[in-house]
Design a protein around this motif. Structure first.
Motif: not given
Length: 315
Positions: A39-51, A267-270, A36-37
């Motif tokens: 992949n920048k595209l997956k990150t964008k889609l995931a965090v959008s659901e949390y505002g 972006e996020l970084n694990a 999830l983190v």
């Protein structure tokens, strides 16, 4: 700005790489969350659901035949950013800030024909910049225009803010400023400047380049003290909210402050680096242990951000 040596930092609870990997990344980050983190595209889609807002998505290029649509999409654009979805360390990111006829202009002022950008997209799809060299996806985003109050400190690149979040609590932060050495990218390993930020106020503390103390930006010549990040509580809450979005217990959250949109997640970084400790002049360990010792964790991102500001502020 007072400087603290690496030896002193160790006494102050500096987190080393082995301990970070074993006690925090391996212990608190579920492997299932990494894709999830990473992949920048997956990150964008995931965090959008949390505002959590991100730069506006203009196009996604998944297949070679879709590259032909890029030229049409970019026909009326003067600025945008091309990124490999699975890239790391700023590799493969191309930022366009202007246009001159059929050529695009990079932040450095270099001209680049559209055919070169199409070739770059081909390289991204082939996995040239991906973490494991596997086939990738290219994303084209709206150009971030940094607020002038921060943009003036950076050289040919957008300044960003790295916040280390542990169990949903923002524990340490720094402002990253692009330089000639870093080729306009806010990457400390490439020579960007790291400015430690007080968690309590968003005010600047120490500054480093290549892990050495500095007081002035090497290109702009501006002093790096008394920098203030506006809307600081909101940015900390935004970073804290990424915990719910990903489930990652230990991560780096990279934010920018856009002149029109306000704070945005880049972006996020694990596996966030440890140079943030040098920039702050203190170690991460005491703050991480503070969170681990909490008997009643705070449930909302806003409460966690407020706790961090109160507990870890220095000014």
């Amino acid at each position: 700005m007072d400087w603290i040596s690496p030896r002193q930092l160790k006494r102050l609870g500096m987190l080393n790489m082995n301990r970070r990997n074993v006690d925090y990344i391996a212990r608190y980050n579920e492997r299932s969350s990494y894709p999830l983190v990473d992949n920048k595209l997956k990150t964008k889609l995931a965090v959008s659901e949390y505002g959590v807002k991100t730069p506006r998505l203009l196009q996604v290029v998944r297949q070679q035949h879709e590259i032909s649509g890029f030229r049409t999409m970019a026909e009326d654009l003067t600025g945008f950013a091309i990124k490999p979805a699975k890239g790391s360390g700023g590799k493969g990111i191309t930022v366009i800030t202007g246009r001159d006829g059929d050529d695009f202009i990079k932040a450095s002022g270099a001209r680049i024909p559209v055919a070169n950008l199409e070739r770059h997209l081909t390289n991204i799809l082939a996995g040239l910049y991906s973490l494991a060299g596997t086939p990738d996806v290219a994303i084209i985003e709206n150009l971030v225009q940094s607020v002038p109050s921060l943009a003036k400190y950076s050289f040919q690149g957008v300044p960003d803010i790295r916040i280390v979040v542990f169990q949903g609590y923002p524990v340490m932060a720094m402002l990253r400023l692009a330089t000639t050495d870093s080729d306009g990218k806010a990457n400390l390993h490439q020579g960007a400047v790291g400015v430690g930020l007080d968690i309590g106020t968003g005010r600047s503390l120490n500054a480093v380049q290549f892990n050495r103390p500095i007081t002035l930006h090497p290109d702009t010549g501006l002093p790096l003290e008394n920098i203030q990040i506006d809307a600081w509580p909101d940015m900390l809450e935004m970073a804290a909210r990424c915990y719910e979005a990903t489930g990652l217990g230990y991560m780096g959250v990279d934010l920018v402050v856009d002149a029109q949109e306000g704070p945005l997640l880049l972006e996020l970084n694990a596996r966030p680096g440890l140079a943030i400790q040098m920039a702050n002049g203190c170690g991460l360990l005491p703050r991480l242990k503070n969170i681990e010792a909490l008997k009643r964790p705070h449930f909302s991102p806003k409460e966690r951000a407020a706790y961090s500001m109160k507990s870890f502020g220095r000014l």
